[in-house]
Write a protein that holds these residues in place. Structure first.
Motif, short mmCIF file in Angstrom:
data_model
loop_
_atom_site.label_atom_id
_atom_site.label_comp_id
_atom_site.label_asym_id
_atom_site.label_seq_id
_atom_site.Cartn_x
_atom_site.Cartn_y
_atom_site.Cartn_z
N ASP A 126 0.98 -1.14 -0.02
CA ASP A 126 0.01 -0.01 0.00
C ASP A 126 0.76 1.25 0.03
O ASP A 126 1.53 1.53 1.01
CB ASP A 126 -0.97 -0.14 1.30
CG ASP A 126 -1.69 0.90 1.43
OD1 ASP A 126 -1.44 2.15 1.36
OD2 ASP A 126 -3.17 0.60 1.78
N SER A 129 -0.41 6.97 -2.15
CA SER A 129 -1.68 7.31 -1.56
C SER A 129 -2.12 8.53 -1.33
O SER A 129 -2.20 9.06 0.07
CB SER A 129 -1.91 6.41 -0.25
OG SER A 129 -1.59 5.11 -0.61
N ASN A 131 -3.85 12.54 -1.13
CA ASN A 131 -5.26 12.89 -0.98
C ASN A 131 -5.98 13.83 -2.18
O ASN A 131 -5.16 14.67 -2.68
CB ASN A 131 -5.51 13.46 0.28
CG ASN A 131 -4.90 12.58 1.42
OD1 ASN A 131 -5.10 11.41 1.50
ND2 ASN A 131 -4.02 13.23 2.18
N HIS A 140 4.18 12.56 0.29
CA HIS A 140 3.80 11.30 -0.62
C HIS A 140 4.88 10.97 -1.75
O HIS A 140 4.58 9.78 -2.30
CB HIS A 140 2.39 12.02 -1.42
CG HIS A 140 1.32 11.98 -0.35
ND1 HIS A 140 0.76 13.12 -0.23
CD2 HIS A 140 0.59 10.92 0.32
CE1 HIS A 140 -0.35 12.94 0.98
NE2 HIS A 140 -0.36 11.61 1.20
N HIS A 166 -3.88 3.56 -2.05
CA HIS A 166 -4.95 3.78 -1.39
C HIS A 166 -5.43 5.41 -1.39
O HIS A 166 -5.12 5.99 -0.12
CB HIS A 166 -4.65 3.39 0.20
CG HIS A 166 -5.73 3.16 0.92
ND1 HIS A 166 -6.86 2.16 0.85
CD2 HIS A 166 -6.38 4.06 2.10
CE1 HIS A 166 -7.97 2.37 1.87
NE2 HIS A 166 -7.58 3.30 2.46
N ASP A 322 -10.03 1.51 6.62
CA ASP A 322 -8.65 0.37 6.53
C ASP A 322 -9.14 -0.90 6.78
O ASP A 322 -8.52 -1.81 6.34
CB ASP A 322 -7.53 1.16 7.26
CG ASP A 322 -6.62 1.81 6.34
OD1 ASP A 322 -6.44 1.30 5.34
OD2 ASP A 322 -6.00 2.76 6.97
N TYR A 340 2.59 -1.48 4.60
CA TYR A 340 1.88 0.06 4.24
C TYR A 340 3.17 0.87 4.19
O TYR A 340 3.97 0.90 5.58
CB TYR A 340 1.00 0.25 5.33
CG TYR A 340 -0.36 -0.52 5.60
CD1 TYR A 340 -0.16 -1.95 5.92
CD2 TYR A 340 -1.41 -0.05 4.78
CE1 TYR A 340 -1.28 -2.57 5.99
CE2 TYR A 340 -2.59 -0.61 4.91
CZ TYR A 340 -2.63 -2.07 5.32
OH TYR A 340 -3.76 -3.01 5.41
N GLN A 346 1.47 8.35 11.25
CA GLN A 346 0.44 7.48 11.22
C GLN A 346 0.50 6.20 12.20
O GLN A 346 -0.08 5.20 11.76
CB GLN A 346 -0.13 7.21 9.88
CG GLN A 346 -0.55 8.44 9.26
CD GLN A 346 -1.43 8.26 7.76
OE1 GLN A 346 -2.19 7.03 7.77
NE2 GLN A 346 -1.62 9.26 7.09
N HIS A 349 -2.30 5.21 14.17
CA HIS A 349 -3.29 4.62 13.33
C HIS A 349 -3.08 3.19 12.66
O HIS A 349 -4.11 2.12 12.90
CB HIS A 349 -3.40 5.43 11.94
CG HIS A 349 -4.45 4.77 10.76
ND1 HIS A 349 -5.84 5.03 10.90
CD2 HIS A 349 -4.19 4.25 9.65
CE1 HIS A 349 -6.25 4.37 10.09
NE2 HIS A 349 -5.50 4.05 9.17
N1 ARG Z 1 -4.10 9.07 2.17
C1 ARG Z 1 -3.50 9.04 3.53
C2 ARG Z 1 -2.74 10.26 3.68
O1 ARG Z 1 -2.15 10.79 2.95
C3 ARG Z 1 -2.61 7.87 3.35
C4 ARG Z 1 -3.27 6.32 3.11
C5 ARG Z 1 -2.20 5.22 3.49
N2 ARG Z 1 -2.87 4.04 3.36
C6 ARG Z 1 -3.67 3.40 4.09
N3 ARG Z 1 -4.10 2.41 3.95
N4 ARG Z 1 -4.25 4.17 5.14
O2 ARG Z 1 -2.44 10.47 4.77
#
Ligand code: ARG
Length: 585
Positions: A126, A129, A131, A140, A166, A322, A340, A346, A349
């Motif tokens: 993963d 990802s 946003n 990123h 993701h 998730d 990941y 994170q 999380h």
């Molecule tokens: N979009 C999220 C961010 O930028 C990261 C996602 C990471 N992957 C996941 N499975 N949560 O913070």
């Protein structure tokens, strides 16, 4: 080779030995402390009250082991064994064995280093990802570059690899965005007409946050918009879709520039209709409990805060998506491993997601890995992140390509190129420099951007490695019509007695490539590949500066083979890192 040595030692001692490379090649190719380990076991034994069973100190033990090996007949791949204080056993590989490896490189070509250790196993990675409706940030970029390298490494190790981007395309932030769109002059055009830009979207988001300071009540309105989105309101959906489309276009432009292709990009919204099952499941398994109107899974036993499945207003969460995502991946691919690649902010999380998934029986704890990358910092100056300014990826990549262009225009090879060729190579070098600078650091560490270091032609940089590769090509190009004859070991061995230390140093490095790949994959550390390639490149340049390759008399053919093999390993390594290797530079 490592496992061969392990077997050898096991045969002669009955012990599983740890085999390592001595830090200094002067001390051989492999080393083991098996005799030292015996000492600690012995003291353990005596602590247990057993009487000393084994004789002697570690030095004596080591010598004993070596004598046993010798009298049983030394395997032909070893040329020398030595015992050194305080009881290490060092092994030197025979030139025959090393030369054989060279033959392997030239035969396997782009496949040299490929392993089968992952055969039959599947990993989901993963990564990237970004946003939706936010810029593709520098964080990123790290996830994209490191994630892709890990993907490539696992693939090379024989794993079935599945890459999933993701995307952050769902969640309460869309409520805010849509509120702002509805309450400003921005009109989302009907399909086809696009006057909306990423910058405008970004600004809307910032505007919302400014406004909320004075009018906190708009938070409620934003929540309502997210509820409408989750409930499938047509107009709200249309606006959301327009934002997604616009962002994806932008992201794809960046992926193209970076040369990145990710297998899937389901994104969070994909799990919209898959979260209910998780919630029902969590309730049925008595894991979900109500707390202040919200639905949570408690992780008290782990001393971490609970994960929130549903907020008190009924909205779903990042956490919920998730979990649904793990369940989906498990059903679809039944992976052995989930990696990941996400920022270290994170950590909590993912602790919650992994713990939740284990509680729900969607997987076992040792199947989940969070490769958490650190921050990128910029020194003071043009690209400073002080005062909350975010540095745009485009600004960084533009600067990198500019610097690379300067290098190419100055180089003698570059001067003979057309502008188009120069541009192509500058792009490969600029992007390569950015990627390499990121990858050469252990993922967890914070990195400070240093443009000078990133483009150092004499240091640990992408351009230096690309330059060394191009150097090997330029040597080989001069003998275009002479076919490399080093196809069999016999030929190499004819000159074995004349190998000098630079030649031997290269041989003693090249064969380690597959080992480094295994180690880098196991530890989610592409930086180990970087270290190896830098070392190899330095050794090659040293060899190149001291010895004649063309016109090297009897050694010419061997040196050409060495050059070809070095180039091949540099190419394979850089390609695992996602870095192009232009033929000329
Ligand atoms: N979009 C999220 C961010 O930028 C990261 C996602 C990471 N992957 C996941 N499975 N949560 O913070």
């Amino acid at each position: 080779m490592k496992s061969e040595l392990q077997k050898l030692i096991y045969k002669n001692t009955g012990k599983k030995a740890i085999i390592e490379h001595p830090v200094d090649m002067e001390h051989g190719d492999y080393s083991t402390n098996v005799a030292l380990k015996t000492r600690s076991e012995k003291s353990f034994d005596s602590a247990q009250g057993k009487q000393e069973a084994r004789s002697g100190n570690p030095m004596e033990l080591a010598n004993e082991i070596v004598n046993k090996i010798r009298s049983a007949g030394m395997p032909e791949y070893i040329s020398k064994i030595e015992v050194v204080q305080p009881g290490f056993i060092n092994f030197w590989l025979s030139q025959e064995y090393l030369a054989n490896q060279l033959e392997g490189v030239l035969k396997d070509k782009d496949g040299f280093g490929k392993l089968t250790i992952g055969k039959g196993k599947t990993v989901v990675i993963d990564y990237s990802s970004p946003n939706i409706a936010k810029p593709f940030g520098i964080g990123h970029l790290r996830s994209t570059v490191i994630g892709q390298a890990i993907y490539n490494l696992y693939n090379f190790c024989g794993w079935k690899t599945i890459g999933d981007n993701h995307l952050g395309d769902w969640g309460t932030q869309f409520g805010k965005l849509i509120y702002q769109i509805q309450n400003s002059k921005v009109k989302i055009p009907l399909q086809g007409k696009q006057n909306l830009t990423i910058e405008k979207l970004e600004k809307l988001y910032v505007d919302f946050h400014k406004k909320v300071e004075k009018h906190p009540e708009i938070e409620d309105e934003a929540r309502k918009y997210f509820q409408m989105l989750e409930a499938g309101d047509k107009e709200v959906r249309r606006i959301w879709q327009a934002c997604v489309d616009l962002s994806l276009k932008e992201f794809n432009r960046i992926y193209d520039l970076l040369g990145i292709k990710i297998d899937y990009a389901f994104g969070e919204s994909f799990y919209e209709d898959k979260m209910a099952e998780v919630i029902v499941d969590a309730k049925r398994k008595k894991l979900a409990v109500e707390s202040q109107g919200a639905l949570i899974i408690s992780f008290d036993e782990l001393n971490i805060p609970p994960g929130i499945l549903l907020k008190s207003d009924g909205a779903t969460m990042y956490f919920t998506r998730d979990l649904a995502c793990v369940l989906y991946r498990q059903r679809r691919w039944n992976p052995d491993l989930y990696i990941y690649e996400v920022g270290s902010d994170q950590k909590l999380h993912f602790q919650q997601v992994f713990a939740g998934a284990v509680k729900l029986h969607y997987g076992k704890m040792n199947q989940f890995v969070h490769v958490a990358h650190g921050l990128i910092r910029f020194p003071e100056g043009k690209m400073s992140t002080r005062a909350g300014k975010t540095v745009h990826l485009d600004t960084v990549l533009d600067e990198a390509i500019k610097r690379a262009t300067k290098i190419i225009k100055k180089s003698s090879t570059g001067r003979g190129m057309t502008v188009k060729q120069q541009e192509q190579i500058a792009k490969a070098v600029g992007i390569g420099a950015v990627k390499y600078f990121d990858l050469k650091h252990q993922p967890e560490t914070d990195i400070i951007y240093d443009w000078e270091k990133m483009f150092q032609l004499e240091g640990d940089s992408g351009p230096y490695l690309q330059y060394t590769f191009a150097r090997t090509r330029s040597v080989l190009n001069k003998i275009k019509n002479k076919i490399l004859n080093i196809k069999n070991t016999d030929q190499i061995l004819k000159i074995k007695n004349t190998l000098n230390s630079e030649e031997l140093g290269l041989l003693r490095t090249i064969y380690r490539f597959p080992e480094v790949i295994e180690l880098a994959a196991e530890n989610y550390s592409p930086n180990l590949i970087c270290n190896f390639l830098f070392d190899l490149a330095q050794k090659y340049n040293n060899f190149y500066n001291i010895h004649r390759i063309l016109g090297g008399g009897d050694s010419e053919e061997f040196r050409l083979a060495l050059t070809a093999a070095t180039g091949q390993v540099l190419k394979n390594g850089l390609s695992l890192l996602g870095i192009d290797t232009p033929e000329r530079m």
